[in-house]
Design an enzyme around this catalytic site. Structure first.
Site, mmCIF file in Angstrom:
data_model
loop_
_atom_site.group_PDB
_atom_site.id
_atom_site.type_symbol
_atom_site.label_atom_id
_atom_site.label_comp_id
_atom_site.label_asym_id
_atom_site.label_seq_id
_atom_site.Cartn_x
_atom_site.Cartn_y
_atom_site.Cartn_z
ATOM 1 N N GLY A 1 -8.114 -26.444 -2.892
ATOM 2 C CA GLY A 1 -9.113 -26.378 -3.792
ATOM 3 C C GLY A 1 -10.544 -26.961 -3.098
ATOM 4 O O GLY A 1 -11.424 -27.765 -3.412
ATOM 5 N N VAL A 2 -10.667 -26.485 -1.878
ATOM 6 C CA VAL A 2 -11.685 -26.432 -1.094
ATOM 7 C C VAL A 2 -12.388 -24.998 -0.427
ATOM 8 O O VAL A 2 -11.603 -24.169 -0.426
ATOM 9 C CB VAL A 2 -11.562 -27.314 0.138
ATOM 10 C CG1 VAL A 2 -11.097 -28.903 -0.181
ATOM 11 C CG2 VAL A 2 -10.402 -26.734 1.319
ATOM 12 N N GLY B 1 3.543 6.490 8.129
ATOM 13 C CA GLY B 1 4.817 6.605 7.477
ATOM 14 C C GLY B 1 5.822 5.415 7.950
ATOM 15 O O GLY B 1 6.792 5.367 7.388
ATOM 16 N N ASN B 2 5.277 4.721 9.053
ATOM 17 C CA ASN B 2 6.111 3.692 9.388
ATOM 18 C C ASN B 2 5.905 2.429 8.629
ATOM 19 O O ASN B 2 6.297 1.510 8.737
ATOM 20 C CB ASN B 2 5.825 3.190 11.153
ATOM 21 C CG ASN B 2 6.672 4.028 11.907
ATOM 22 O OD1 ASN B 2 6.024 4.905 12.582
ATOM 23 N ND2 ASN B 2 7.923 3.570 12.138
ATOM 24 N N SER B 3 4.643 2.399 7.891
ATOM 25 C CA SER B 3 4.293 1.309 6.936
ATOM 26 C C SER B 3 5.303 0.847 6.150
ATOM 27 O O SER B 3 5.913 1.539 5.578
ATOM 28 C CB SER B 3 3.179 1.758 6.213
ATOM 29 O OG SER B 3 1.969 1.918 6.922
ATOM 30 N N ILE C 1 -14.037 -23.580 2.901
ATOM 31 C CA ILE C 1 -14.212 -24.055 4.118
ATOM 32 C C ILE C 1 -15.047 -22.960 5.076
ATOM 33 O O ILE C 1 -15.216 -21.696 4.749
ATOM 34 C CB ILE C 1 -12.718 -24.266 4.828
ATOM 35 C CG1 ILE C 1 -12.084 -22.741 4.564
ATOM 36 C CG2 ILE C 1 -12.075 -25.315 4.091
ATOM 37 C CD1 ILE C 1 -10.779 -22.669 5.214
ATOM 38 N N ASP D 1 0.134 -7.724 1.684
ATOM 39 C CA ASP D 1 0.588 -6.303 1.621
ATOM 40 C C ASP D 1 1.852 -6.327 1.618
ATOM 41 O O ASP D 1 2.575 -5.315 2.280
ATOM 42 C CB ASP D 1 -0.200 -5.500 2.746
ATOM 43 C CG ASP D 1 0.071 -3.888 2.657
ATOM 44 O OD1 ASP D 1 0.224 -3.617 1.490
ATOM 45 O OD2 ASP D 1 -0.088 -3.350 3.729
ATOM 46 N N HIS E 1 0.866 -1.088 0.073
ATOM 47 C CA HIS E 1 -0.098 -0.042 0.015
ATOM 48 C C HIS E 1 0.793 1.148 -0.011
ATOM 49 O O HIS E 1 0.307 2.519 -0.333
ATOM 50 C CB HIS E 1 -1.056 -0.170 1.228
ATOM 51 C CG HIS E 1 -0.448 0.419 2.341
ATOM 52 N ND1 HIS E 1 -0.062 -0.774 3.411
ATOM 53 C CD2 HIS E 1 0.042 1.535 3.114
ATOM 54 C CE1 HIS E 1 0.382 -0.018 4.533
ATOM 55 N NE2 HIS E 1 0.400 1.186 4.311
#
Length: 504
Positions: free
Chosen positions: A289-290, A231-233, A292, A158, A128
């Site tokens: 492929g399930v 800003g720490n992201s 749940i 992310d 992001h």
């Protein structure tokens, strides 16, 4: 002075001297600080060695002024018709909104990142932070800057991987540590670019582990009280050995500032994603492929399980890895490749972390009995396309047979699934079972969200083909002392889900 008087005087003088000595000792003691009164050990040396590997990420994006995405834009004033300044305002706001040839504007944003490979110039950050960017620039603590190119992104976790020219500057790198070794209460250090201030060091502890904040399918965040702000992201969360054990990515805050609740992607997840993005430019996750859903207490009781655990298989993706019958709807997956599945959300994560094409053992509970099946994993990215294209075709292969009288049970009115009911409710031709034609208001079925047009395919893991079978099965479960009935329901297009209904 006789001898007796002299002796008394000497004793009095000795006592006075001793008292004076004691008073002096109390007035000026020698103070030794106890060990527990000292402050925590400084982390200055650790921070100094890590600051060079943490970078600021700045991006720019060109947007049209008339896109209407500017939340801070002043709204067009509503003036009365014929107002003296109407022409002036019309002209000003038309230019602002991109009319009359107004030039596009550049939007800039700031975030954090860190270097994981100095020889190749590899930088890790959040997706992001760089999403939709036209230009990405990496800024160093000494003021220098380098242009960055995007290698790959993963929206599910992310994470984004960038590349800068390693020959343009001597780089310092850090390495991933083992987030699994982190315990609640362990010290951690965050370094990043809060509010664009540049390299900032904050210290805290691991407040919690395995946090699910509903941001993606693989949520397993480390929670920390080390100050994390806007800003720490994309910045790193270090252990006290200088290893990256998390990528700071989210906070909970009504004000936008740190209130001591920050979240980091654990290195256990991040390291594998970064390796795949570096190698392929995309992720290549394992796929079972399930479909749940969680195992609730009611479902566990209906299945004869002693505790609510695992992931309940509600459906099988056609053409997927287990479309061969290895795993069936109604199975509860309790262990995958040697790893316990405690909650439903555990299964997608451990499957995704497994290599494509790997053959694994899966332990399931099927009709109350544990058994182990062998499956070979497919690729999630291919499976998502397959699942999106999986649609039912109403009217094809409709069951034949005369309509029978409708019956009512547990607040549901049931009917035969035939040509007429398929056409009435738009039910796909490959859906089989007993159709729900009506649901009584305030009934147990209504509380569970059952609606007309859904089809009961199984009850208590027995296949249903007629309304009479449904009533007989409910009666049999009551005789067994069961409090709930486990229903497998199919939607009009065939998607399955499980619900439990009270039978009292």
């Amino acid at each position: 002075m006789n001898s007796t008087t002299l002796l008394r005087a000497m004793r009095k003088a000795s006592l006075a001297a001793t008292t004076a000595l004691m008073i002096g000792a109390v007035a000026a003691p020698t103070f030794v600080a106890p060990a527990f009164a000292q402050g925590p050990e400084s982390v200055a040396d650790l921070a100094e060695g890590l600051l060079g590997a943490v970078v600021n990420i700045s991006t720019s994006q060109t947007v049209k002024s008339g896109d209407g995405d500017n939340e801070n834009a002043v709204p067009v004033p509503q003036l009365p018709e014929g107002a003296p300044f109407q022409d002036f305002f019309d002209d000003f706001f038309k230019k602002r909104d991109g009319q009359d040839g107004a030039a596009p504007q550049k939007v800039q944003s700031l975030g954090s990142g860190f270097i994981v490979d100095a020889e190749q110039g590899i930088v890790v950050t959040n997706n992001h932070v760089i999403a939709d960017a036209d230009e990405i620039e990496v800024n160093f603590s000494d003021g220098s800057k380098l242009k960055a190119t995007l290698i790959g992104t993963d929206t599910k976790t992310d994470i984004a991987v960038l590349k800068i020219d390693p020959k343009a500057k001597k780089l310092t790198a850090v390495k991933f540590g083992d987030s699994n070794k982190m315990r609640i209460g362990d010290w951690v250090m965050a370094i990043g670019n809060p509010f664009g201030l540049g390299g900032t060091v904050t210290l805290g502890i691991v407040s919690a582990r395995n946090r699910d904040i509903n941001s993606g399918p693989y949520d397993d965040f480390i929670q920390t009280d080390a100050a994390i702000n806007r800003g720490n992201s994309g910045g790193p969360l270090f252990n006290m050995y200088g290893e990256v054990i998390g990528i700071n990515t989210a906070i909970i805050s009504p004000s936008g500032g740190s209130i001591g609740i920050g979240f980091s992607i654990p290195s256990e997840i991040a390291a594998g994603v970064v390796d795949q993005l570096r190698q392929f430019g995309e992720t290549r996750r394992g796929w079972l492929g399930v479909r749940i859903q969680p195992v609730t207490d009611d479902i566990a009781e209906s299945l004869g399980m002693t505790s609510a655990k695992g992931a309940l298989v509600a459906g099988i993706i056609k053409g997927g890895p287990v479309d061969n019958g290895a795993i069936q709807p109604g199975d509860v997956v309790i262990k995958f490749d040697g790893k316990d599945i405690v909650e439903m959300r555990d299964l997608p994560r451990v499957v995704a972390e497994s290599p494509v094409g790997k053959a694994v053992d899966v332990v399931v509970v099927r009709k109350g009995v544990e058994q182990t099946v062998k499956v070979t994993l497919g690729r999630l990215e291919d499976g998502e396309k397959l699942a999106e294209g999986e649609t039912g075709k109403p009217g094809e292969g409709a069951d034949k047979g005369a309509e029978v009288a409708a019956v009512s049970v547990l607040g549901m009115t049931l009917g035969e699934l035939n040509d007429d009911t398929r056409a009435k409710f738009g039910i796909a031709g490959d859906v089989t079972g007993v159709v729900v034609t009506a649901v009584a208001k305030d009934s147990a079925a209504a509380e569970r969200g059952i609606v007309a047009g859904e089809v009961i395919t199984e009850i208590g893991q027995e296949e249903m083909k007629s309304p009479k079978q449904v009533t007989d099965r409910i009666a049999a479960l009551k005789e067994q002392g069961r409090k709930n009935a486990l229903l497998m329901l199919a939607s009009k297009t065939g998607e399955l889900r499980f619900v439990t209904l009270r039978m009292d």
